[in-house]
Design an enzyme around this catalytic site. Structure first.
Site, PDB file in Angstrom:
ATOM      1  N   HIS A  35      -8.235 110.808  79.647  1.00  0.00           N
ATOM      2  CA  HIS A  35      -8.884 111.545  78.561  1.00  0.00           C
ATOM      3  C   HIS A  35      -8.437 110.928  77.235  1.00  0.00           C
ATOM      4  O   HIS A  35      -7.734 109.897  77.229  1.00  0.00           O
ATOM      5  CB  HIS A  35      -8.534 113.030  78.653  1.00  0.00           C
ATOM      6  CG  HIS A  35      -7.061 113.305  78.822  1.00  0.00           C
ATOM      7  ND1 HIS A  35      -6.118 112.951  77.881  1.00  0.00           N
ATOM      8  CD2 HIS A  35      -6.364 113.876  79.846  1.00  0.00           C
ATOM      9  CE1 HIS A  35      -4.922 113.324  78.290  1.00  0.00           C
ATOM     10  NE2 HIS A  35      -5.031 113.868  79.486  1.00  0.00           N
ATOM     11  N   HIS A  38      -4.719 109.965  76.834  1.00  0.00           N
ATOM     12  CA  HIS A  38      -4.385 108.670  77.442  1.00  0.00           C
ATOM     13  C   HIS A  38      -4.942 107.526  76.593  1.00  0.00           C
ATOM     14  O   HIS A  38      -4.295 106.491  76.418  1.00  0.00           O
ATOM     15  CB  HIS A  38      -4.975 108.558  78.852  1.00  0.00           C
ATOM     16  CG  HIS A  38      -4.469 109.568  79.830  1.00  0.00           C
ATOM     17  ND1 HIS A  38      -5.291 110.539  80.379  1.00  0.00           N
ATOM     18  CD2 HIS A  38      -3.249 109.761  80.372  1.00  0.00           C
ATOM     19  CE1 HIS A  38      -4.591 111.278  81.226  1.00  0.00           C
ATOM     20  NE2 HIS A  38      -3.343 110.836  81.243  1.00  0.00           N
ATOM     21  N   GLY A 153       3.544 109.725  76.199  1.00  0.00           N
ATOM     22  CA  GLY A 153       3.112 110.780  75.283  1.00  0.00           C
ATOM     23  C   GLY A 153       4.201 111.812  75.034  1.00  0.00           C
ATOM     24  O   GLY A 153       4.942 112.181  75.952  1.00  0.00           O
ATOM     25  N   SER A 191      -5.221 117.743  78.387  1.00  0.00           N
ATOM     26  CA  SER A 191      -4.513 117.488  79.639  1.00  0.00           C
ATOM     27  C   SER A 191      -5.527 117.309  80.762  1.00  0.00           C
ATOM     28  O   SER A 191      -6.602 117.941  80.740  1.00  0.00           O
ATOM     29  CB  SER A 191      -3.609 118.692  79.961  1.00  0.00           C
ATOM     30  OG  SER A 191      -3.265 118.702  81.325  1.00  0.00           O
TER      31      SER A 191
HETATM   32  P1  AMP Z   1      -0.357 111.935  82.970  1.00  0.00           P
HETATM   33  O1  AMP Z   1      -1.542 111.184  83.440  1.00  0.00           O
HETATM   34  O2  AMP Z   1      -0.604 113.388  82.714  1.00  0.00           O
HETATM   35  O3  AMP Z   1       0.869 111.678  83.821  1.00  0.00           O
HETATM   36  O4  AMP Z   1      -0.004 111.342  81.542  1.00  0.00           O
HETATM   37  C1  AMP Z   1       0.202 109.966  81.339  1.00  0.00           C
HETATM   38  C2  AMP Z   1       0.738 109.754  79.968  1.00  0.00           C
HETATM   39  O5  AMP Z   1      -0.196 110.236  79.005  1.00  0.00           O
HETATM   40  C3  AMP Z   1       2.063 110.501  79.722  1.00  0.00           C
HETATM   41  O6  AMP Z   1       2.922 109.662  78.953  1.00  0.00           O
HETATM   42  C4  AMP Z   1       1.621 111.695  78.933  1.00  0.00           C
HETATM   43  O7  AMP Z   1       2.615 112.236  78.106  1.00  0.00           O
HETATM   44  C5  AMP Z   1       0.469 111.117  78.122  1.00  0.00           C
HETATM   45  N1  AMP Z   1      -0.427 112.183  77.681  1.00  0.00           N
HETATM   46  C6  AMP Z   1      -1.033 113.117  78.445  1.00  0.00           C
HETATM   47  N2  AMP Z   1      -1.742 113.972  77.672  1.00  0.00           N
HETATM   48  C7  AMP Z   1      -1.566 113.571  76.398  1.00  0.00           C
HETATM   49  C8  AMP Z   1      -2.021 114.058  75.137  1.00  0.00           C
HETATM   50  N3  AMP Z   1      -2.787 115.131  75.023  1.00  0.00           N
HETATM   51  N4  AMP Z   1      -1.629 113.397  74.031  1.00  0.00           N
HETATM   52  C9  AMP Z   1      -0.828 112.298  74.115  1.00  0.00           C
HETATM   53  N5  AMP Z   1      -0.363 111.796  75.267  1.00  0.00           N
HETATM   54  C10 AMP Z   1      -0.720 112.429  76.405  1.00  0.00           C
END
Ligand code: AMP
Length: 284
Positions: A35, A38, A153, A191
């Protein structure tokens, strides 16, 4: 064009060629269902580094038995499109077998276990073993992709803190770049799990960020007592949101703090319907 790679050996080969040519490499570890949050990490990597690798891997070892591993959204085709839009060079999408072998058993695998004092709070309190799974898979990704920079993030603030500590403790020659939380206009932190929410639940979920923003407003007015700030925050939380924690953590030692002195993480976790959501804000 973004190339999709599924095997470790193939990625290692490409990275070796890049390194030989003197390119810097950025890694953006994700679990996919990409999204705009990412996208901001991928964009930052593409601006900072010559080459960008986005890993897309729903890591089984960081999910508890009653968590959403099997229903976690898997949208590789769309993910590659988004990665391509933001100039990623490679999407690395291994299978669990590729990462851990055919008969992997967590008990028999070498794990990277972050310090107990960083893990025994916030999400780690209820998600037993979660940060062992995260630290282990990130270590593997670091060893495979050999990045100069890795982008994480602030949305997952505890994860970011733990990874920064791990990189320092284990002497990884990698610069960790923290990236700010991307939010919807409503304030809701974006998210992959937001897609589990109904329209009604989405409205309820907005109250997590409302609670955090209200805390910041009162902090900026001079209130430093975390109990008073907690109460003002809680008063903003929708009655349908089931609070797991709203904690004030001192960034110096990652311990809970009663009176806010320096840089402080305010982290919230609540269930809306069956969806567990996290968000946070930094006071300083
Ligand atoms: P995930 O796919 O949820 O494991 O997230 C992958 C990376 O994207 C992690 O470093 C998260 O912290 C980051 N991330 C997820 N959602 C957001 C957001 N809304 N803003 C910034 N970074 C994000």
């Amino acid at each position: 064009m973004t190339t999709v790679i599924h095997t470790i050996n193939e990625l290692i080969k490409v990275i070796k060629d890049w390194k030989k040519a003197g390119h810097s490499v950025g890694l953006v570890p994700t679990m996919g269902a990409l999204h705009t949050g990412h996208a901001s990490l991928i964009q930052k990597s593409a601006e900072t580094c010559d080459k960008t690798v986005v890993s897309v891997f729903v890591n089984p070892t960081q999910f508890g038995i009653n968590e959403d591993f099997s229903k976690y959204p898997r949208t590789l085709e769309k993910d590659v499109e988004l990665a391509n839009t933001y100039n990623a060079d490679i999407v690395f999408a291994p299978s669990a077998e590729e990462m851990y072998g055919n008969n992997y058993n967590k008990d028999f695998m070498t794990l990277v276990c972050p310090p107990y004092d960083l893990v025994n709070k916030l999400c780690g309190k209820t998600r037993t073993g979660h940060f062992d799974g995260v630290a282990t898979v990130v270590t593997k990704l670091f060893n495979i992709a050999q990045p100069n920079y890795a982008f994480f993030g602030q949305k997952d603030a505890q994860q970011l803190y733990i990874i920064e500590k791990m990189v320092k403790d284990l002497n990884f020659d990698i610069k960790i770049i923290p990236c700010p939380i991307v939010r919807e206009e409503s304030g809701l932190a974006i998210s992959s799990r937001n897609q589990y929410l109904s329209e009604e639940e989405k409205l309820q979920a907005v109250s997590l960020s409302k609670a955090l923003f209200t805390i910041k407003k009162y902090f900026d007015k001079g209130i430093k007592d975390s109990k008073a700030l907690f109460d003002t925050g809680i008063s903003m939380l929708d009655s349908h949101a089931e609070l797991e924690y709203l904690d004030f953590i001192d960034y110096d030692n990652f311990e809970k703090t009663d009176i806010i002195k320096g840089k402080t993480l305010v982290a919230i976790c609540a269930k809306v319907g069956t969806t567990r959501l996290i968000d946070n804000i930094v006071l300083e």
